[in-house]
Design a protein around this motif. Structure first.
Motif, PDB file in Angstrom:
ATOM      1  N   SER A   1      20.890  20.580  45.747  1.00 34.61           N
ATOM      2  CA  SER A   1      20.159  21.252  44.672  1.00 34.61           C
ATOM      3  C   SER A   1      18.771  21.583  45.190  1.00 34.61           C
ATOM      4  O   SER A   1      18.080  20.715  45.742  1.00 34.61           O
ATOM      5  CB  SER A   1      20.077  20.379  43.419  1.00 34.61           C
ATOM      6  OG  SER A   1      19.462  19.140  43.697  1.00 34.61           O
ATOM      7  N   SER A   2      18.370  22.836  45.070  1.00 31.65           N
ATOM      8  CA  SER A   2      17.098  23.300  45.609  1.00 31.65           C
ATOM      9  C   SER A   2      16.117  23.587  44.484  1.00 31.65           C
ATOM     10  O   SER A   2      16.495  24.069  43.421  1.00 31.65           O
ATOM     11  CB  SER A   2      17.306  24.577  46.438  1.00 31.65           C
ATOM     12  OG  SER A   2      18.203  24.355  47.498  1.00 31.65           O
ATOM     13  N   PHE A   3      14.859  23.299  44.738  1.00 31.91           N
ATOM     14  CA  PHE A   3      13.833  23.572  43.742  1.00 31.91           C
ATOM     15  C   PHE A   3      12.478  23.633  44.430  1.00 31.91           C
ATOM     16  O   PHE A   3      12.344  23.308  45.609  1.00 31.91           O
ATOM     17  CB  PHE A   3      13.848  22.514  42.638  1.00 31.91           C
ATOM     18  CG  PHE A   3      13.852  21.107  43.149  1.00 31.91           C
ATOM     19  CD1 PHE A   3      12.687  20.392  43.271  1.00 31.91           C
ATOM     20  CD2 PHE A   3      15.054  20.494  43.520  1.00 31.91           C
ATOM     21  CE1 PHE A   3      12.701  19.101  43.752  1.00 31.91           C
ATOM     22  CE2 PHE A   3      15.069  19.204  44.007  1.00 31.91           C
ATOM     23  CZ  PHE A   3      13.887  18.505  44.124  1.00 31.91           C
ATOM     24  N   VAL A   4      11.473  24.048  43.668  1.00 34.70           N
ATOM     25  CA  VAL A   4      10.124  24.225  44.200  1.00 34.70           C
ATOM     26  C   VAL A   4       9.137  23.487  43.304  1.00 34.70           C
ATOM     27  O   VAL A   4       9.194  23.602  42.078  1.00 34.70           O
ATOM     28  CB  VAL A   4       9.751  25.721  44.277  1.00 34.70           C
ATOM     29  CG1 VAL A   4       8.301  25.894  44.704  1.00 34.70           C
ATOM     30  CG2 VAL A   4      10.681  26.454  45.229  1.00 34.70           C
ATOM     31  N   LEU A   5       8.242  22.708  43.923  1.00 32.53           N
ATOM     32  CA  LEU A   5       7.140  22.062  43.220  1.00 32.53           C
ATOM     33  C   LEU A   5       5.838  22.553  43.829  1.00 32.53           C
ATOM     34  O   LEU A   5       5.626  22.408  45.037  1.00 32.53           O
ATOM     35  CB  LEU A   5       7.207  20.540  43.356  1.00 32.53           C
ATOM     36  CG  LEU A   5       8.333  19.792  42.638  1.00 32.53           C
ATOM     37  CD1 LEU A   5       8.265  18.312  42.983  1.00 32.53           C
ATOM     38  CD2 LEU A   5       8.231  19.990  41.140  1.00 32.53           C
TER      39      LEU A   5
ATOM     40  N   SER B   1       8.960  23.817  48.942  1.00 32.56           N
ATOM     41  CA  SER B   1      10.420  23.808  48.797  1.00 32.56           C
ATOM     42  C   SER B   1      10.998  22.421  49.074  1.00 32.56           C
ATOM     43  O   SER B   1      10.684  21.797  50.096  1.00 32.56           O
ATOM     44  CB  SER B   1      11.054  24.810  49.764  1.00 32.56           C
ATOM     45  OG  SER B   1      10.639  26.122  49.462  1.00 32.56           O
TER      46      SER B   1
END
Length: 221
Positions: free
Chosen positions: A23-27, A31
């Protein structure tokens, strides 16, 4: 959960492909990819190049995820007398932030710095890495492209290679009381240069260290 830090996507393509249940996400524009390697929960972090990016990425990782161990990886440039060759694996005993202070001689040499203001951070070396080439890594703001300066840095710090992120992540790990290990593959021997590394050199070195990590599951224990 184990955090794996790489500066650029090209340095972690194989590990990204190997992750299960991704699962990929950005904070904050950084990345992150969560997944599994075998039974181990992994947080893959692509920090961006340099100390500022590495500091931000590691703080975000340690603040937002249950990290109990971190591994810094990617490529490094080896100093001329290190005994390292292109493609070799090197393990950090400690990281030194090596280029703070007043630079008075761009041609380098013994009087290159009038004042050195550097910090050093010990790193964790798992038992499974004890037989590999170990030594002091330097974190610099710009890769060294001058042989005289390379010789100066190597002699000044007793260093074997340089990178642009390690000391930053090591310092943040120290603040959060998280053990940090650093494993890199040598992409070049530091000497006089007039251009950046080509993608093929970076990719080859990056593939070597990623395969090394994946083939040594004890690193995740």
């Amino acid at each position: 959960m184990i955090a794996l830090f790489f500066a650029t996507p090209i340095e972690c393509e194989i590990i990204f492909d190997r992750l299960k249940n991704k699962s990929s996400f950005v904070l904050k524009k950084v990345s992150f990819i969560k997944g599994k390697i075998q039974k181990h929960e992994i947080l893959l972090c692509i920090s961006g190049i340099g100390k500022i990016n590495a500091s931000i990425a590691s703080i975000l990782a340690f603040e937002n995820f249950p990290i109990n161990k971190a591994i810094i990886s990617g490529i490094a440039g080896a100093y001329p007398s290190s005994g390292l060759d292109i493609g070799d694996i090197a393990v950090a005993e400690k990281e030194i932030e090596a280029d703070q202070g007043l630079l008075i001689n761009c041609e380098t040499g013994e009087n290159s710095f009038l004042f050195m203001d550097y910090q050093e951070f010990p790193l964790h070396i798992p038992t499974s890495l004890q037989n590999y080439k170990k030594g002091t890594f330097l974190t610099v703001s710009a890769c060294t492209g001058n042989l005289k300066r390379a010789n100066f840095l190597e002699k000044k710090f007793g260093a074997i290679c340089e990178n642009m992120e390690g000391a930053a992540i090591a310092k943040v790990g120290q603040l959060y009381n998280i053990p940090v290990t650093e494993i890199r593959s040598i992409s070049n021997i530091v000497t006089d240069r007039t251009e950046l590394l080509i993608t093929k050199e970076v990719k080859n070195a990056a593939e070597i260290v990623q395969k090394f990590i994946l083939e040594n599951p004890l690193l995740f224990e």
